[in-house]
Design a protein around this motif. Sequence first.
Motif, mmCIF file in Angstrom:
data_model
loop_
_atom_site.group_PDB
_atom_site.id
_atom_site.type_symbol
_atom_site.label_atom_id
_atom_site.label_comp_id
_atom_site.label_asym_id
_atom_site.label_seq_id
_atom_site.Cartn_x
_atom_site.Cartn_y
_atom_site.Cartn_z
ATOM 1 N N LEU A 1 0.879 -1.055 -0.181
ATOM 2 C CA LEU A 1 -0.070 -0.060 -0.176
ATOM 3 C C LEU A 1 0.782 1.254 -0.123
ATOM 4 N N GLY B 1 -7.271 5.461 -5.816
ATOM 5 C CA GLY B 1 -7.171 4.278 -6.240
ATOM 6 C C GLY B 1 -7.809 3.266 -4.958
ATOM 7 N N TYR C 1 -7.485 -0.402 -3.750
ATOM 8 C CA TYR C 1 -6.213 -1.306 -3.648
ATOM 9 C C TYR C 1 -6.847 -2.828 -3.006
ATOM 10 N N TRP D 1 -1.090 -5.978 -2.260
ATOM 11 C CA TRP D 1 -2.033 -5.152 -2.546
ATOM 12 C C TRP D 1 -1.665 -4.553 -3.979
ATOM 13 N N LYS E 1 -2.959 -1.808 -6.894
ATOM 14 C CA LYS E 1 -3.852 -0.508 -7.282
ATOM 15 C C LYS E 1 -4.809 -1.010 -8.419
ATOM 16 N N GLU F 1 -7.247 1.385 -10.679
ATOM 17 C CA GLU F 1 -7.549 2.644 -11.179
ATOM 18 C C GLU F 1 -8.036 3.074 -12.583
#
Lengths: 355, 87
Positions: free
Chosen positions: A240, A276, A278, A287, A289, A291
């Motif tokens: 993250l 975003g 995650y 994790w 993203k 988007e």
Amino acid sequence: MAKKITVLVGTKKGMYILRGDMNRQKFEIDGPRWAPAPIHHATYDPRDGSMYAAVNQTWGGSRIEHSRDMGKTWTTSSNPKFPEGSDRTFSQTWHIEPGHQTTPNVIWAGTEPAALFKSEDRGESWSIVQSLDDQPTRAKWVPGFGGMGLHSIAIDAKDPKRMSVGISVGGVYTTTDGGMTWTQDNKKTGGDSERPDVFYCIHKLLAHPEESGLRFMRVHEEVYWRDPSETTWRHSTAGLPSNFGFAAAMHPRDRRTAYVIPLDSMTRAAMPFGIGVYRTQDKGKSWVKLEKGLPQGAPLETLREGMHNDRLDPMGLYFGTANGDVWASRDEGESWARIAQYLPYVTSVHAATIE
Amino acid sequence: MLLHGVFRGFAGGVREVTLDASNLREAIDGLASAHPSLAERLRDERGKLRPHMALFVNEDDARLLGWEDAPLKEGDIVHVIPALSGG
């Protein structure tokens, strides 16, 4: 029977109902209702089709409203009340949670000052859960930036007597006997912090809707996973862009998948990394993203109740932002489209899956 | 008693209520009895009047008249008003 999605959107100035078509592509916007009252949370009870809204109005005090006709008309509940002798009075409602499938008339509410209230008449009236209020450790609870509230009510998928609550700032309390007794539930593995207090600042605690004992928790710093066999919270933040955030969701069927929206801890917005969602598909070990379709790099902000999922397959995911957008994904977060804009500051999003 | 703004909505659209009261406390309690949906909108669970509400007796702010002890006489109009919340 075909299912439709209705999204209940709480904002700082009233509630909006977004009624979707069969394909979750177009949503008709109904509202605002109760503006300019801020709506901390609104929810749908799939057991009987009721809707509930936390209307935290200055004029006339805060109240809970309920609807039995899919949001067309609403009725004011009798307020949650702190009992005689208490040094506190009800200020506002932070979260409303339908009870377990086996207790059809039970609804739970978390309030500020932090307390748990139970309704046994489908939200018509409320009684404080005294056993939680009597915890000696309540003296250690302190307000977070948004106040001191009980905002997470995680009811076990299988065991109706097993539930946990999350308090800002007071940590997690768990009962296994239907609320007669509670234990502090704040042992963790990993996630070391120089600060001694942040792990008690719960931002969102979720129970998996199908897997008994499976939990996911977004804390002030870091996120944590708990498998059914575990008794501690396992640190799960690798990958993250920040360790801070509010919104969280669990996949309703996949036992390894959850979602968060990271924010910067100082600005409280997705900067500089950009908005975003995650996703982890390995219980928080990593994790990724998501988007596609989101405004790239936008420093948007999403609050504690700001993200929720529907129960369709593929799952739909929805989140609202401080600038009044509501975004939706029909493919489990892979791509996104805006389904509402120019609303007031969005404080909560709840996706109701309606038969 | 003349209800304004949201208080009219809380009473189901009622605009005015006529009742006997010798002071403001009796008038508020009479109003809540006549329209129970107003009770929790006027007072919290300790019986304290909610803070963001203005009460006027005719043209005068009740805060300057003794608040709930403000005396009333026949023909007085009590205004129940959402407190000003603009700039």
